[in-house]
Design a protein around this motif. Structure first.
Motif, PDB file in Angstrom:
ATOM      1  N   ASP A 270       0.830  -1.205   0.000  1.00 49.60           N
ATOM      2  CA  ASP A 270       0.000   0.000   0.000  1.00 49.60           C
ATOM      3  C   ASP A 270       0.864   1.255   0.000  1.00 49.60           C
ATOM      4  OD1 ASP A 270      -2.448  -1.506   2.178  1.00 49.60           O
ATOM      5  OD2 ASP A 270      -2.373  -1.316  -0.016  1.00 49.60           O
TER       6      ASP A 270
ATOM      7  N   PRO B 206       1.744   5.099   1.402  1.00 47.19           N
ATOM      8  CA  PRO B 206       1.680   5.593   2.791  1.00 47.19           C
ATOM      9  C   PRO B 206       0.346   6.299   3.079  1.00 47.19           C
ATOM     10  CG  PRO B 206       3.740   6.231   1.716  1.00 47.19           C
ATOM     11  CD  PRO B 206       2.871   5.639   0.654  1.00 47.19           C
ATOM     12  N   HIS B 207       0.023   6.440   4.347  1.00 48.09           N
ATOM     13  CA  HIS B 207      -1.257   7.064   4.728  1.00 48.09           C
ATOM     14  C   HIS B 207      -1.312   8.518   4.316  1.00 48.09           C
ATOM     15  CE1 HIS B 207       0.162   9.540   8.204  1.00 48.09           C
ATOM     16  NE2 HIS B 207       1.194   8.716   8.104  1.00 48.09           N
ATOM     17  N   THR B 208      -0.175   9.102   4.058  1.00 48.98           N
ATOM     18  CA  THR B 208      -0.164  10.504   3.655  1.00 48.98           C
ATOM     19  C   THR B 208      -0.834  10.723   2.306  1.00 48.98           C
ATOM     20  OG1 THR B 208       2.041  10.139   2.738  1.00 48.98           O
ATOM     21  CG2 THR B 208       1.919  11.089   4.938  1.00 48.98           C
TER      22      THR B 208
ATOM     23  N   ASP C 209      -3.900   9.495   1.707  1.00 52.78           N
ATOM     24  CA  ASP C 209      -5.352   9.417   1.903  1.00 52.78           C
ATOM     25  C   ASP C 209      -5.983  10.758   1.619  1.00 52.78           C
ATOM     26  OD1 ASP C 209      -5.027   7.304   4.858  1.00 52.78           O
ATOM     27  OD2 ASP C 209      -4.915   6.859   2.683  1.00 52.78           O
TER      28      ASP C 209
ATOM     29  N   TYR D 283      -6.128  13.128   4.561  1.00 51.94           N
ATOM     30  CA  TYR D 283      -4.820  13.676   4.929  1.00 51.94           C
ATOM     31  C   TYR D 283      -4.441  14.787   3.972  1.00 51.94           C
ATOM     32  CZ  TYR D 283      -0.043  13.687   6.703  1.00 51.94           C
ATOM     33  OH  TYR D 283       1.142  14.053   7.286  1.00 51.94           O
TER      34      TYR D 283
END
Lengths: 132, 169
Positions: free
Chosen positions: B128, B130-132, B134, B137
């Motif tokens: 996946d 990174p959450h950055t 999303d 975000y």
């Protein structure tokens, strides 16, 4: 023909004039002298097949399209050697040598027309071998 | 005498190229590559040898006819004489091969194949992101940049309408 003859090797250099070498000094050969030298070369009555081939391949190597009078002498040499195929090949080579200058080949044919008719030499176009 | 016998063996070649005698012990075998070769070249219009070396009887009689007036030869006979001496005409030897089409096709094929490999990698190899990445975000990032007045004159924040809390139209 076909014999181990060494005289053909020497006859070429004996007709070549010294002025043809590319010195920066010394007498430069004029166009007329160049043409005359080559007409004399091909006009040799007992020219042999090797000399014809050598002459033509050398002439085509130069950065010029040969004058019609030189070509006429070469075509007559082909006639003396009973070599029609080489005569047609010479015409092909002239057209190829003219490159992008498309007006040269028709001019050469026009100048050679009397000799072509006299000797019965067809042009590559008449034989349809000018197309792939 | 020995020479003429070998001449008949080797065929209708130039005699001077087909005999090599070695100190009276016999005749060395003549290798094919040492003999004059035929090739069609623009810069050398008259090759060393004729293309057809063994003439059929019709060709031989045509060669005899060639010794007479050329005007009596038909068009087919003249073409036949040309083809005895030469393999390809200038037009035939100069024409392109169309190889470039194969090359371009190969280029497209392998680019396409590489594309398939990339898609497969994305699905099966990469983890996946990174959450950055999303959306929530990212929204917070944009808000932070606007709060900081990033490029307020001509760039990023200059395009934001702070009165109406929206992008400028």
């Amino acid at each position: 023909s076909g014999s181990i003859s060494s005289d053909c090797l020497w006859s070429f250099s004996s007709t070549a004039s010294v002025a043809a070498r590319s010195y920066s000094h010394g007498k430069q050969e004029t166009d007329e002298e160049f043409d005359a030298r080559w007409v004399t070369y091909f006009s040799k009555p007992d020219i042999d097949a090797w000399e014809l081939r050598k002459g033509m391949n050398t002439l085509i190597g130069y950065d010029l399209v040969p004058e019609p009078k030189i070509l006429e002498a070469a075509l007559r040499a082909c006639r003396r050697l009973n070599d029609l195929a080489s005569a047609i090949r010479i015409l092909e080579a002239v057209k190829d040598k003219a490159g992008p200058h498309k007006e040269i080949y028709p001019y050469v044919l026009q100048e050679l027309r009397p000799a072509l008719n006299e000797l019965g030499i067809p042009t590559p176009e008449e034989l349809d071998i000018d197309k792939a | 005498m020995l020479a003429t016998r070998l001449f008949r063996l080797v065929g209708n070649r130039n005699l001077s190229t087909s005999i090599c005698l070695r100190g009276g012990h016999g005749v060395a075998k003549v290798e094919d590559y040492t003999l004059p070769a035929y090739f069609d070249r623009r810069e050398s219009p008259l090759p060393d040898i004729k293309f057809v070396q063994q003439l059929s009887p019709e060709q031989k009689s045509l060669k005899e006819k060639e010794k007479g007036s050329w005007a009596t030869l038909s068009k087919e006979e003249k073409i036949a004489l040309y083809r005895i001496s030469f393999k390809e005409s200038f037009a035939e030897m100069d024409k392109g091969t169309g190889e470039w089409k194969s090359v371009v096709a190969g280029i497209f094929f392998f680019i396409g194949f590489t594309g398939l490999v990339v898609l497969w990698q994305r699905k099966y190899v990469y983890g996946d992101v990174p959450h950055t990445f999303d959306p929530e975000y990212k929204q917070k990032e944009v808000q932070r940049m606007l709060d900081m007045r990033i490029n307020p004159v001509e760039g990023f924040s200059a395009k934001w309408d702070y009165e109406n809390n929206a992008w400028k139209k």
